[in-house]
Design a protein around this motif. Structure first.
Motif, PDB file in Angstrom:
ATOM      1  N   ALA A   1      41.065  -6.652  10.491  1.00 47.52           N
ATOM      2  CA  ALA A   1      42.143  -5.661  10.500  1.00 47.52           C
ATOM      3  C   ALA A   1      43.163  -5.913   9.411  1.00 47.52           C
ATOM      4  N   VAL A   2      43.215  -7.150   8.891  1.00 55.55           N
ATOM      5  CA  VAL A   2      44.253  -7.441   7.900  1.00 55.55           C
ATOM      6  C   VAL A   2      43.688  -7.631   6.504  1.00 55.55           C
ATOM      7  N   LEU A   3      42.376  -7.484   6.321  1.00 56.19           N
ATOM      8  CA  LEU A   3      41.834  -7.628   4.977  1.00 56.19           C
ATOM      9  C   LEU A   3      42.385  -6.542   4.060  1.00 56.19           C
ATOM     10  N   PRO A   4      42.679  -6.845   2.786  1.00 55.97           N
ATOM     11  CA  PRO A   4      42.484  -8.128   2.150  1.00 55.97           C
ATOM     12  C   PRO A   4      43.763  -8.951   2.134  1.00 55.97           C
ATOM     13  N   VAL A   5      44.414  -9.076   3.250  1.00 54.07           N
ATOM     14  CA  VAL A   5      45.787  -9.534   3.235  1.00 54.07           C
ATOM     15  C   VAL A   5      45.993 -11.020   3.191  1.00 54.07           C
ATOM     16  N   ALA A   6      45.133 -11.808   3.757  1.00 51.74           N
ATOM     17  CA  ALA A   6      45.465 -13.222   3.887  1.00 51.74           C
ATOM     18  C   ALA A   6      44.578 -14.063   3.006  1.00 51.74           C
TER      19      ALA A   6
ATOM     20  N   ALA B   1      31.854 -14.850  -0.496  1.00 47.33           N
ATOM     21  CA  ALA B   1      30.619 -15.246  -1.155  1.00 47.33           C
ATOM     22  C   ALA B   1      30.247 -14.425  -2.353  1.00 47.33           C
ATOM     23  N   VAL B   2      29.303 -14.948  -3.154  1.00 48.13           N
ATOM     24  CA  VAL B   2      28.761 -14.193  -4.267  1.00 48.13           C
ATOM     25  C   VAL B   2      27.845 -13.116  -3.715  1.00 48.13           C
ATOM     26  N   LEU B   3      27.977 -11.931  -4.202  1.00 53.20           N
ATOM     27  CA  LEU B   3      27.211 -10.822  -3.657  1.00 53.20           C
ATOM     28  C   LEU B   3      26.494 -10.055  -4.748  1.00 53.20           C
ATOM     29  N   PRO B   4      25.328  -9.504  -4.451  1.00 51.60           N
ATOM     30  CA  PRO B   4      24.600  -8.748  -5.460  1.00 51.60           C
ATOM     31  C   PRO B   4      25.194  -7.376  -5.660  1.00 51.60           C
ATOM     32  N   SER B   5      24.880  -6.810  -6.792  1.00 49.41           N
ATOM     33  CA  SER B   5      25.347  -5.467  -7.091  1.00 49.41           C
ATOM     34  C   SER B   5      24.494  -4.421  -6.391  1.00 49.41           C
ATOM     35  N   LEU B   6      25.144  -3.307  -6.027  1.00 48.51           N
ATOM     36  CA  LEU B   6      24.380  -2.174  -5.524  1.00 48.51           C
ATOM     37  C   LEU B   6      23.821  -1.336  -6.673  1.00 48.51           C
TER      38      LEU B   6
ATOM     39  N   SER C   1      24.725   0.312   2.256  1.00 47.63           N
ATOM     40  CA  SER C   1      25.894   0.730   3.022  1.00 47.63           C
ATOM     41  C   SER C   1      26.348   2.098   2.545  1.00 47.63           C
ATOM     42  N   ASP C   2      27.045   2.800   3.420  1.00 46.75           N
ATOM     43  CA  ASP C   2      27.596   4.094   3.030  1.00 46.75           C
ATOM     44  C   ASP C   2      28.754   3.930   2.054  1.00 46.75           C
ATOM     45  N   GLU C   3      29.401   2.755   2.091  1.00 47.10           N
ATOM     46  CA  GLU C   3      30.542   2.506   1.221  1.00 47.10           C
ATOM     47  C   GLU C   3      30.075   1.803  -0.051  1.00 47.10           C
ATOM     48  N   PRO C   4      30.532   2.242  -1.218  1.00 49.44           N
ATOM     49  CA  PRO C   4      30.172   1.532  -2.438  1.00 49.44           C
ATOM     50  C   PRO C   4      30.793   0.138  -2.439  1.00 49.44           C
ATOM     51  N   VAL C   5      30.015  -0.856  -2.815  1.00 51.47           N
ATOM     52  CA  VAL C   5      30.491  -2.236  -2.830  1.00 51.47           C
ATOM     53  C   VAL C   5      30.571  -2.710  -4.271  1.00 51.47           C
ATOM     54  N   PRO C   6      31.729  -3.223  -4.706  1.00 49.57           N
ATOM     55  CA  PRO C   6      31.843  -3.691  -6.080  1.00 49.57           C
ATOM     56  C   PRO C   6      30.862  -4.822  -6.362  1.00 49.57           C
TER      57      PRO C   6
ATOM     58  N   ALA D   1      36.531  -8.368  -3.616  1.00 50.16           N
ATOM     59  CA  ALA D   1      35.745  -9.461  -3.038  1.00 50.16           C
ATOM     60  C   ALA D   1      35.572  -9.268  -1.538  1.00 50.16           C
ATOM     61  N   ASN D   2      36.632  -8.886  -0.870  1.00 53.19           N
ATOM     62  CA  ASN D   2      36.554  -8.695   0.575  1.00 53.19           C
ATOM     63  C   ASN D   2      35.651  -7.526   0.944  1.00 53.19           C
ATOM     64  N   GLY D   3      35.501  -6.568   0.041  1.00 51.25           N
ATOM     65  CA  GLY D   3      34.616  -5.447   0.299  1.00 51.25           C
ATOM     66  C   GLY D   3      33.159  -5.857   0.398  1.00 51.25           C
ATOM     67  N   GLN D   4      32.849  -7.076  -0.022  1.00 49.93           N
ATOM     68  CA  GLN D   4      31.471  -7.553  -0.009  1.00 49.93           C
ATOM     69  C   GLN D   4      31.178  -8.513   1.140  1.00 49.93           C
ATOM     70  N   LEU D   5      32.155  -8.815   1.977  1.00 54.28           N
ATOM     71  CA  LEU D   5      32.020  -9.897   2.948  1.00 54.28           C
ATOM     72  C   LEU D   5      30.802  -9.777   3.858  1.00 54.28           C
ATOM     73  N   ASN D   6      30.527  -8.587   4.357  1.00 50.04           N
ATOM     74  CA  ASN D   6      29.465  -8.442   5.344  1.00 50.04           C
ATOM     75  C   ASN D   6      28.062  -8.413   4.756  1.00 50.04           C
ATOM     76  N   ARG D   7      27.940  -8.594   3.463  1.00 47.84           N
ATOM     77  CA  ARG D   7      26.616  -8.533   2.858  1.00 47.84           C
ATOM     78  C   ARG D   7      25.842  -9.835   3.015  1.00 47.84           C
ATOM     79  N   TYR D   8      26.520 -10.903   3.425  1.00 45.51           N
ATOM     80  CA  TYR D   8      25.858 -12.173   3.676  1.00 45.51           C
ATOM     81  C   TYR D   8      26.379 -12.775   4.965  1.00 45.51           C
ATOM     82  N   PRO D   9      25.583 -13.582   5.640  1.00 49.79           N
ATOM     83  CA  PRO D   9      26.080 -14.237   6.850  1.00 49.79           C
ATOM     84  C   PRO D   9      27.179 -15.236   6.514  1.00 49.79           C
ATOM     85  N   ALA D  10      28.138 -15.361   7.411  1.00 50.57           N
ATOM     86  CA  ALA D  10      29.223 -16.317   7.220  1.00 50.57           C
ATOM     87  C   ALA D  10      28.662 -17.725   7.070  1.00 50.57           C
ATOM     88  N   GLY D  11      29.182 -18.445   6.072  1.00 53.06           N
ATOM     89  CA  GLY D  11      28.762 -19.816   5.866  1.00 53.06           C
ATOM     90  C   GLY D  11      27.485 -19.982   5.083  1.00 53.06           C
ATOM     91  N   SER D  12      26.837 -18.888   4.679  1.00 52.67           N
ATOM     92  CA  SER D  12      25.606 -18.992   3.902  1.00 52.67           C
ATOM     93  C   SER D  12      25.931 -19.413   2.471  1.00 52.67           C
TER      94      SER D  12
END
Length: 325
Positions: free
Chosen positions: A50-55, A66-71, A89-94, A229-240
């Protein structure tokens, strides 16, 4: 764009033994060592979503993004087949490349030379707050003109040293998990007095470097780097592994931004040349971490910013993986 190929010639000097400092990391991800709840594409915990990208940012062990691939196949860096990558995803990810193309990271983002007049550092609340406030005003005078030239709207940030602060980003992690944090939701850097003094004592370079690093996260927020960066968070499992690598790119860039500021201030006023070099060197006192990089990597990025004095040389997003390890 610039990568970290010339970091060997940094001006930072070896000074004394390494203190067992703890790492810095973002608040909203401090507990992301937990396994993903329902597989690679599962959302992370909603309280920080709820607070991304705030903290962002802490001076202790924890986790980030994490490092994320391009769409966009034309921008793909070859990691799109990594395990755990979420489906389309329906949302474009940088992409990683597009984050690195941020207007702030184009060569020529040189900070204004500033003269910082810092009061004597002391453990009393009034003296510690006065020290941080004076440095904060100096950081603003250095960064504001550069941000304006890059077309980034400037906004100030406050510093809070109370021991049990109420932040807009939620409660602080336990003292064993974090020393402080930057919260963009309320535009405040939180450095609780007891935690900070326990970590740094009255070592001036440690306090100067830490606040400059936290301000680096504020710069990332203002410029849109954190949001991308936060827009890509869900593209990989946490801690991977790719999740951790993107986190290192965020944190090492904040180190580099701190070095750029120190270059603008060293040799004038309270931040002498020796103190500026010591503050750069202080980043090697942050422990080795797969979320923030080896201690020498952390120092090397700070030294890179210090040597060049240009935020354009802080492009961790276009650096090879081995330079952010």
């Amino acid at each position: 764009m610039h990568t970290v190929g010339d970091a060997a010639e940094d001006p930072a000097r070896e000074r004394g033994s390494v203190r067992p400092y703890l790492d810095d990391l973002p608040l909203e991800l401090w507990d992301s060592d937990e396994p993903a709840e329902s597989g690679p594409g599962s959302p992370r915990r909603s309280w920080w979503r709820a607070v991304l990208p705030v903290a962002v940012a802490l001076v202790l062990v924890g986790v980030f993004v994490a490092v994320l691939p391009s769409l966009d196949p034309s921008l793909d860096d070859g990691d799109s087949d990594l395990p755990g990558a979420a489906p389309g995803s329906d949302e474009p990810v940088p992409s990683l490349a597009s984050i690195g193309d941020n207007r702030l990271l184009r060569s020529g983002t040189v900070l204004a030379e500033v003269r910082c007049e810092l009061p004597e550092l002391g453990s009393a609340s009034e003296r510690l707050h006065a020290f941080y406030t004076a440095e904060l005003r100096c950081l603003e005078r250095a960064w504001k003109p550069a941000l304006n030239r890059a077309g980034v709207e400037f906004a100030p940030v406050a510093v809070d040293i109370t021991d049990a602060p109420a932040t807009a980003c939620g409660e602080l992690p336990p003292s064993g998990e974090a020393t402080g944090l930057y919260c963009a939701e309320d535009a405040t850097i939180y450095l609780p007095r007891t935690r900070t003094l326990d970590a740094f004592g009255l070592t001036r370079e440690a306090h100067i470097a830490t606040l400059a690093h936290e301000y680096g996260h504020h710069v990332q927020h203002l410029s849109g780097i954190l949001a991308a960066a936060n827009g890509q968070l869900n593209r990989y499992p946490a801690g991977s592994p790719p999740d951790r690598e993107l986190g290192r790119r965020v944190e090492l860039q904040a180190n580099c931004f701190a070095g750029v500021f120190l270059a603008s201030a060293a040799g004038r006023g309270s931040i002498t040349d020796d103190l500026g070099h010591a503050a750069v060197d202080d980043f090697r006192n942050w422990v080795d971490s797969d979320t923030h990089g080896a201690s020498e990597t952390q120092r090397r990025w700070a030294a890179r910013g210090f040597r060049h004095g240009d935020a354009g040389h802080c492009n961790t997003w276009q650096a090879p993986s081995e330079d952010v390890a």
